[in-house]
Design an enzyme around this catalytic site. Structure first.
Site, PDB file in Angstrom:
ATOM      1  N   ARG A  32       0.973  -1.162  -0.233  1.00  0.00           N
ATOM      2  CA  ARG A  32      -0.036  -0.127  -0.042  1.00  0.00           C
ATOM      3  C   ARG A  32       0.909   1.187  -0.026  1.00  0.00           C
ATOM      4  NH1 ARG A  32      -2.605   2.721   5.094  1.00  0.00           N
ATOM      5  NH2 ARG A  32      -3.916   4.499   4.058  1.00  0.00           N
ATOM      6  N   ARG A  91      -4.788  14.484  13.213  1.00  0.00           N
ATOM      7  CA  ARG A  91      -4.794  15.360  12.160  1.00  0.00           C
ATOM      8  C   ARG A  91      -5.817  16.600  12.183  1.00  0.00           C
ATOM      9  NH1 ARG A  91      -4.029  11.083   7.496  1.00  0.00           N
ATOM     10  NH2 ARG A  91      -3.910   9.709   9.094  1.00  0.00           N
ATOM     11  N   ARG A 121     -11.101   4.854  21.363  1.00  0.00           N
ATOM     12  CA  ARG A 121     -11.399   3.921  22.507  1.00  0.00           C
ATOM     13  C   ARG A 121     -11.303   4.544  23.716  1.00  0.00           C
ATOM     14  NH1 ARG A 121      -8.318  -1.161  20.153  1.00  0.00           N
ATOM     15  NH2 ARG A 121      -6.919   0.646  19.955  1.00  0.00           N
TER      16      ARG A 121
END
Length: 366
Positions: free
Chosen positions: A67, A211, A254
């Site tokens: 990727r 970000r 979480r």
């Protein structure tokens, strides 16, 4: 190779905080591993572990697929990696500073460990090359378009998987929400992308873990005046903003959800994330002229019933209504019987797409 059922591919998905690895053959992905990256220096050891776990002392794979987040304007599909290709990918590092260096380092490590094994770059941007030019263009003078400053879009491997998985079930007007440490949306008409939230870099669009997402350009100029160093400002926007900036601590969803009941800043971060996602989904619905299907994917999108519920609450006027029981079970279909559109949950599989694309390249080789 050349159609042999014994052909194998090692798939490497290098992220900003993890390295996912898988091995695949013609039957699909057969083994998977994931390694956490706490610092860039962890990468060589993670690559070594991936090779040891997936390949070991057996024969090397027929190819390695990677990727690669940014392919710029030049790469519109999976591409065999050569020295010239690597040079072009290095030039794109400023546009994906959290991801591109790690992917390139992994490619170089694999070249060292498995010399002679073909490697293939699978681009997150390639899926979005079908965007209409009006969606790719930014409101800037023509010379910047000529220089390659445009909307590229990201998470393309994830979107390709979901589109392939759901097919006609997506309907004519759909939005896929890839929500995770990095988050984006794509608007699709008959399965073809017509708009997306990330732009020139993976830093635009939704509020993310570290970000900022979209900002008034004046904010960036103000940061430059305050800090004076473009590299420092870039680091703030990429690594210290988003949920981490709002919460004053972590960008991990979480952890934020666990703390939200007693920590107002954690709650504010969760609320901001849900609102940001809902606003962009509503905008995408406007682009499409309505919504037939909303799909949640990514680590948060497929993994957090609480976030899906919080987003859906803000979109009930658009027909997004989830069934609480189905949502808690993370069923594939979670929309209520009185919803105006289908709401689906799909766990993405970028490694499966890397495998498919890599096979397509190596089987074209003479």
């Amino acid at each position: 190779m050349n159609g042999s059922p014994r052909a194998t591919v090692v798939c490497i998905n290098t992220g900003s905080s993890s390295l996912k690895a898988a091995v695949a053959n013609d039957a699909g992905v057969t083994d998977r591993y994931e390694f956490e990256l706490h610092a860039p220096t962890d990468l060589p050891a993670a690559v070594e572990q991936a090779i040891d776990q997936l390949v070991g002392t057996t024969e090397p794979p027929d190819a390695i697929g990677h990727r690669v987040v940014h392919g710029g304007a030049g790469f519109t599909g999976p591409t065999a990696i050569t020295g010239a290709v690597l040079d072009e990918l290095r030039a794109l590092i400023p546009l994906a500073p959290l991801h591109q260096p790690a992917a390139l380092a992994t490619i170089e490590e694999m070249t060292h460990r498995m010399p002679g094994v073909p490697q293939v770059a699978c681009f997150d941007t390639a899926f979005h090359r079908r965007l209409p030019e009006s969606a790719q263009r930014l409101p800037l003078p023509e010379r910047y378009w000529t220089a390659g400053i445009r909307r590229y879009g990201f998470h393309g491997l994830s979107y390709e998987y979901v589109v392939g998985r759901l097919g006609a079930r997506l309907g004519a007007r759909s939005v896929i929400a890839h929500l995770g440490g990095g988050s984006s949306l794509v608007a699709l008409r008959d399965g073809v992308p017509v708009d997306t939230t990330m732009s020139l870099t993976p830093g635009g669009g939704l509020t993310m873990a570290t970000r900022s997402g979209d900002l008034d350009p004046g904010v960036v100029l103000a940061l430059l005046r305050l800090d004076g160093d473009p590299d420092r400002v870039a680091d703030v926007l990429e690594r210290e903003s988003g949920l981490a900036g709002i919460s004053g601590g972590t960008g991990d969803m979480r952890t934020l959800l666990d703390a939200a009941g007693t920590n107002p800043r954690a709650q504010e971060a969760v609320d901001t994330f849900a609102l940001s996602a809902a606003k962009h989904i509503a905008a995408a619905t406007s682009v499409l002229g309505g919504l037939d299907t909303l799909v949640f994917t990514g680590g948060i999108g497929a993994g957090s019933a609480a976030i899906r519920h919080a987003i859906a609450q803000r979109l009930s006027h658009l027909g997004v209504v989830v069934d609480d029981e189905a949502n808690t079970r993370s069923s594939v279909a979670i929309s209520s019987t009185d919803a105006g559109c289908d709401v689906l949950v799909v766990a993405t599989d970028e490694e499966a797409v890397i495998a498919t694309q890599t096979f397509s390249v190596i089987r074209r080789r003479p």
